[in-house]
Design a protein around this motif. Structure first.
Motif, PDB file in Angstrom:
ATOM      1  N   LEU A 201      -4.754  15.130   7.875  1.00  0.00           N
ATOM      2  CA  LEU A 201      -5.521  16.100   8.644  1.00  0.00           C
ATOM      3  C   LEU A 201      -4.612  17.137   9.274  1.00  0.00           C
ATOM      4  N   SER A 202      -3.411  16.699   9.639  1.00  0.00           N
ATOM      5  CA  SER A 202      -2.466  17.652  10.216  1.00  0.00           C
ATOM      6  C   SER A 202      -1.066  17.242   9.777  1.00  0.00           C
ATOM      7  N   GLY A 203      -0.112  18.057  10.045  1.00  0.00           N
ATOM      8  CA  GLY A 203       1.267  17.737   9.700  1.00  0.00           C
ATOM      9  C   GLY A 203       1.543  17.990   8.237  1.00  0.00           C
ATOM     10  N   PRO A 204       2.790  17.685   7.808  1.00  0.00           N
ATOM     11  CA  PRO A 204       3.190  17.996   6.426  1.00  0.00           C
ATOM     12  C   PRO A 204       2.533  17.034   5.436  1.00  0.00           C
ATOM     13  N   LYS A 205       2.452  17.463   4.194  1.00  0.00           N
ATOM     14  CA  LYS A 205       1.975  16.592   3.116  1.00  0.00           C
ATOM     15  C   LYS A 205       3.001  15.498   2.847  1.00  0.00           C
ATOM     16  N   TRP A 206       2.510  14.313   2.386  1.00  0.00           N
ATOM     17  CA  TRP A 206       3.437  13.254   2.015  1.00  0.00           C
ATOM     18  C   TRP A 206       3.988  13.522   0.626  1.00  0.00           C
ATOM     19  N   ASP A 207       5.280  13.221   0.430  1.00  0.00           N
ATOM     20  CA  ASP A 207       5.859  13.343  -0.907  1.00  0.00           C
ATOM     21  C   ASP A 207       5.413  12.132  -1.725  1.00  0.00           C
ATOM     22  N   LEU A 208       4.535  12.364  -2.730  1.00  0.00           N
ATOM     23  CA  LEU A 208       3.916  11.248  -3.454  1.00  0.00           C
ATOM     24  C   LEU A 208       4.879  10.531  -4.399  1.00  0.00           C
ATOM     25  N   MET A 209       6.069  11.061  -4.590  1.00  0.00           N
ATOM     26  CA  MET A 209       7.002  10.416  -5.511  1.00  0.00           C
ATOM     27  C   MET A 209       8.186   9.765  -4.791  1.00  0.00           C
ATOM     28  N   LEU A 210       8.232   9.836  -3.453  1.00  0.00           N
ATOM     29  CA  LEU A 210       9.404   9.349  -2.723  1.00  0.00           C
ATOM     30  C   LEU A 210       9.319   7.829  -2.550  1.00  0.00           C
ATOM     31  N   HIS A 211      10.380   7.116  -2.969  1.00  0.00           N
ATOM     32  CA  HIS A 211      10.338   5.656  -2.914  1.00  0.00           C
ATOM     33  C   HIS A 211      10.269   5.138  -1.482  1.00  0.00           C
ATOM     34  N   ASN A 212      10.891   5.862  -0.546  1.00  0.00           N
ATOM     35  CA  ASN A 212      10.849   5.437   0.854  1.00  0.00           C
ATOM     36  C   ASN A 212       9.425   5.437   1.403  1.00  0.00           C
ATOM     37  N   ASN A 213       8.605   6.363   0.915  1.00  0.00           N
ATOM     38  CA  ASN A 213       7.209   6.368   1.343  1.00  0.00           C
ATOM     39  C   ASN A 213       6.477   5.119   0.862  1.00  0.00           C
ATOM     40  N   VAL A 214       6.812   4.688  -0.364  1.00  0.00           N
ATOM     41  CA  VAL A 214       6.235   3.443  -0.878  1.00  0.00           C
ATOM     42  C   VAL A 214       6.634   2.277   0.015  1.00  0.00           C
ATOM     43  N   MET A 215       7.927   2.221   0.366  1.00  0.00           N
ATOM     44  CA  MET A 215       8.391   1.123   1.224  1.00  0.00           C
ATOM     45  C   MET A 215       7.711   1.155   2.589  1.00  0.00           C
ATOM     46  N   PHE A 216       7.537   2.380   3.139  1.00  0.00           N
ATOM     47  CA  PHE A 216       6.887   2.458   4.442  1.00  0.00           C
ATOM     48  C   PHE A 216       5.436   1.994   4.374  1.00  0.00           C
ATOM     49  N   THR A 217       4.703   2.441   3.338  1.00  0.00           N
ATOM     50  CA  THR A 217       3.281   2.071   3.283  1.00  0.00           C
ATOM     51  C   THR A 217       3.121   0.562   3.101  1.00  0.00           C
ATOM     52  N   THR A 218       4.036  -0.059   2.327  1.00  0.00           N
ATOM     53  CA  THR A 218       3.976  -1.509   2.177  1.00  0.00           C
ATOM     54  C   THR A 218       4.067  -2.183   3.543  1.00  0.00           C
ATOM     55  N   MET A 219       5.024  -1.705   4.367  1.00  0.00           N
ATOM     56  CA  MET A 219       5.219  -2.302   5.681  1.00  0.00           C
ATOM     57  C   MET A 219       4.040  -1.981   6.588  1.00  0.00           C
ATOM     58  N   CYS A 220       3.557  -0.760   6.465  1.00  0.00           N
ATOM     59  CA  CYS A 220       2.429  -0.308   7.280  1.00  0.00           C
ATOM     60  C   CYS A 220       1.205  -1.186   7.003  1.00  0.00           C
ATOM     61  N   PHE A 221       1.045  -1.596   5.725  1.00  0.00           N
ATOM     62  CA  PHE A 221      -0.058  -2.481   5.360  1.00  0.00           C
ATOM     63  C   PHE A 221       0.031  -3.787   6.145  1.00  0.00           C
ATOM     64  N   CYS A 222       1.241  -4.309   6.312  1.00  0.00           N
ATOM     65  CA  CYS A 222       1.418  -5.546   7.075  1.00  0.00           C
ATOM     66  C   CYS A 222       1.035  -5.334   8.531  1.00  0.00           C
ATOM     67  N   TRP A 223       1.341  -4.151   9.070  1.00  0.00           N
ATOM     68  CA  TRP A 223       0.931  -3.869  10.451  1.00  0.00           C
ATOM     69  C   TRP A 223      -0.592  -3.834  10.551  1.00  0.00           C
ATOM     70  N   HIS A 224      -1.236  -3.275   9.518  1.00  0.00           N
ATOM     71  CA  HIS A 224      -2.708  -3.295   9.512  1.00  0.00           C
ATOM     72  C   HIS A 224      -3.230  -4.730   9.532  1.00  0.00           C
ATOM     73  N   ILE A 225      -2.555  -5.627   8.767  1.00  0.00           N
ATOM     74  CA  ILE A 225      -2.968  -7.039   8.781  1.00  0.00           C
ATOM     75  C   ILE A 225      -2.900  -7.574  10.205  1.00  0.00           C
ATOM     76  N   ALA A 226      -1.753  -7.301  10.879  1.00  0.00           N
ATOM     77  CA  ALA A 226      -1.569  -7.812  12.242  1.00  0.00           C
ATOM     78  C   ALA A 226      -2.642  -7.256  13.169  1.00  0.00           C
ATOM     79  N   MET A 227      -2.963  -5.949  13.006  1.00  0.00           N
ATOM     80  CA  MET A 227      -3.960  -5.332  13.870  1.00  0.00           C
ATOM     81  C   MET A 227      -5.339  -5.933  13.606  1.00  0.00           C
TER      82      MET A 227
END
Lengths: 275, 275, 275, 275
Positions: A201-227
């Motif tokens: 909705l705001s801020g820069p677009k995510w780089d869809l090919m960056l491996h670090n973004n994949v790693m972050f979303t994987t971890m973020c998913f675990c935070w969603h589990i905890a929440m």
């Protein structure tokens, strides 16, 4: 619908359904555990809510199918036209909604006495399986991060399907039931996250090919589990404490002045034996 | 047999077997639930039908093997000739039929009292496993859409195998039994669909490499699931209502004029307590 | 933390946790089997140890998270900085510790009577699942041997997760419980092995691309399984024999001089009926 | 050992073990079903045979390890020499044998009364898992057909492992027990088949890259399944009929002339109620 709203709407439904499942199953669990002659009203209320739940699921599925078909850029109920499939994405979403509608229908019919026990859970399991099945073949040729966040979505979907299937055989297990609530909540919150990642909705677009973004979303998913765990636990505890207060009051009112001392002593015991 | 008929024939068998399973298990379920002294005939009829079912499966498997071997372009029971395997496809189909024949044999022998319970389901599970196993290694080097529609076939095959295996341990669970009926029906209708996709009777040929066709068939498979659910449900409901009417009549005839009022009141109660 | 210590520290924790589980479950098993009025003290001691266990897990998880965040080259609680994710590896490790902390919390709350049975095992299962899940997406773009030894780590992690999940439904099964102890011990000893392979304390470096090294580590993993089996068995046998001696003595003291002969005869019988 | 003999020796062991399991479990099943005071000798004999079975497994595993280590071209107990692993294949086979030895040991210790039920099946399951696990990582860089026939071997190995694991929880289920016998027999006969394919005793060599050979071996594997089913069924039926005759005779002898007529009538009934 490839925009933030198209992910937020199903997300909201799944979040609310998860919360509702947590409320319903906690109430049923309390009622099962404390089948005393003093509170016979709970099951009637719960039965009525099953009709409402099933009816709402059918209604929402119908609206969902209609919207997918008749939005401005939708297929308008045409499947094949001038040598090509028309808007297969919308048709796939309609198919997913159809199975949630079937689940709602099964939820209502499962209240008929002569129906076999468990068709409600079976149909929820099937609806989740079909959702995951269509998503799984949805992902070809997408950019790395897009495919990855949708793959992560498959975790709550397929685990939820297996969980609901297990509930056909292991009925009235509160851990399974609250886990399913968690999984629906998780799916809902992850839909929001997908919306945020692919259509920020705001801020820069995510780089869809960056491996670090994949790693972050994987971890973020675990935070969603905890929440999801945290929120479903809070809801269950709130429901428990409200039920305890209400049922305590109603008992007091019912029993009148006769044995108030007795009853409050019992309530004290109820609290203290939680050791 | 690589033509429409070669897919329609097994498809028809699986469709009919699914319908028959739905009829059989609904009857058995009704009989289990209402074990009253008034209707002791059902099990004898059902036992006889098991012999017919097993016998028919053995017969159909035998015919299937013979046809695969001795059609005009078949291997004529030669396996290896002049340094090469002869018509391996036909041999693989014969092998599949063999295991369904074994399942029929096990179905009949499972009626012998001293046989362990569950060998009928075990052998059906094995027959489906072998079918899926051979199909799985069947798919190398095929065009995209051809491989995809056969991969989708593996879903009802392997899920059916797991379902039948589960029935070895969880006997007389009507949900599992009707699910297996659905899965056989689904397999049958999907065989027809494969025939339509690969060898269309009319209209243009399908583009076997087009990704949109893959997406459509995936979704179409879900519609077959919904249709299988619908038809098996209708069959089960029909059988239930017919049984109710017939058993009601036979009870009335049996009991005669003595307590007709009593009995019809009871029937009314039977109807009204389905709430 | 990419050094030998970074693998040895979690390894040590898992080794000790596996040993502790073996001790705890053997004690509980002995107590379950011999519920005689003579030894009512065991469960109180075991209950207290559950609080200690849960509290320690929460404490260790908290320390782990703090260390990962605030080591010299850690992210210092910054997640995103100047257009890039900060030290995702440390954040992932923190996330893993978080779920073990949640498991510790669930361990303590599961002792409250009105809590549903099994949330302790459920949360351990979830903690292992999250650990395996994060490791699984950890392995992209690593050299062959590095990826392989981490893949092997997933075996005890995911099998342990499934085992703990099974214990939610099959409670008090000593074989499952000791298997879980073995799997934790195996995970711990394999962490040490990974440390040795990737960061050898002495001797030459391992060639990370050599296929023979992959074959050796696979076999070495099996030796670790055998060693874990051996050590957990020895621990369980030691605990059993100590409990037997102690409980025998306490019974003797308790019962006094009255029926010593009787009791020792019984003890003899206890020994001899192990045939 | 890469020759025909190296596949025939383990094959023979697995064939014989499968046959023995069929005999043992049929005897135990007969004894469980007919727990009459007239035949109390069976369990003692079966207990003794468990010792023999466990002892033989330990002995065979020991011999297997010794042979793998000290054959002419074996590693002679050296693991690492002059910068390279020595004969990893032989070491891997030794590791497999080790776990079957552990299974034999567990088989014997499981006869001790205070041991938890099921450690014998658990250890067999583990031995099969380790076998499959090592074979799975065995297959890199092999020619197509070689890899394929070894992949097919994994089917009886892993299914057998799952079957034995299930028997830990579902004890004394004759279908599971005879299935495990079948799976061992199948594994044995498939070892022979692998030997024939890779090291043909006569005739031309197989083309290891020909896709038709892959298709044939897949189908051939199914024929092995059918054969294993047939032979294990025949063995079980033979054992049943021998037991019936022997126990009938012994009962007659025991009961003497007093009630021969009575007893033979009963035997007649035993035969006729198998309908």
């Amino acid at each position: 619908m490839a925009n933030f709203g198209g992910h937020a709407i199903p997300g909201t439904f799944f979040l609310l359904y998860g919360l509702w499942l947590a409320v319903k199953h906690t109430l049923r669990h309390r009622w099962r555990k404390g089948k005393t002659p003093g509170r016979p009203k709970a099951p009637t209320f719960l039965r009525k809510m099953e009709y409402v739940e099933g009816g709402f699921m059918m209604f929402a599925a119908f609206v969902g199918i209609m919207v997918e078909q008749f939005v401005v850029d939708g297929p308008h109920a045409r499947l094949y036209s001038s040598g090509a499939w028309v808007k297969l994405m919308n048709w796939q979403h309609s198919t997913m909604y159809l199975f949630f509608g079937i689940a709602g229908f099964a939820n209502v019919t499962s209240l008929i006495k002569s129906m076999p026990l468990g068709i409600d859970r079976m149909s929820i399991s099937l609806a989740l399986f079909v959702e995951g099945f269509l998503f799984y073949y949805h992902l070809h040729n997408r950019p790395l991060l897009d495919a990855h966040v949708h793959t992560l979505l498959l975790v709550p979907v397929f685990v939820g399907s297996a969980n609901a299937m297990l509930q056909v055989f292991l009925r009235d297990n509160i851990i399974l039931e609250l886990s399913l609530a968690c999984l629906f909540f998780l799916q809902g919150s992850w839909f929001y996250q997908i919306g945020c990642v692919l259509f920020p909705l705001s801020g820069p677009k995510w780089d869809l090919m960056l491996h670090n973004n994949v790693m972050f979303t994987t971890m973020c998913f675990c935070w969603h589990i905890a929440m999801a765990l945290l929120i479903i636990s809070i809801v269950a505890l709130l429901v428990c404490s409200i039920v305890k207060r209400v049922s305590g009051e109603s008992r007091n009112v019912e029993l009148g002045m006769r044995n108030t001392t007795n009853s409050s002593q019992k309530a004290l015991l109820d609290d203290t034996d939680e050791d």
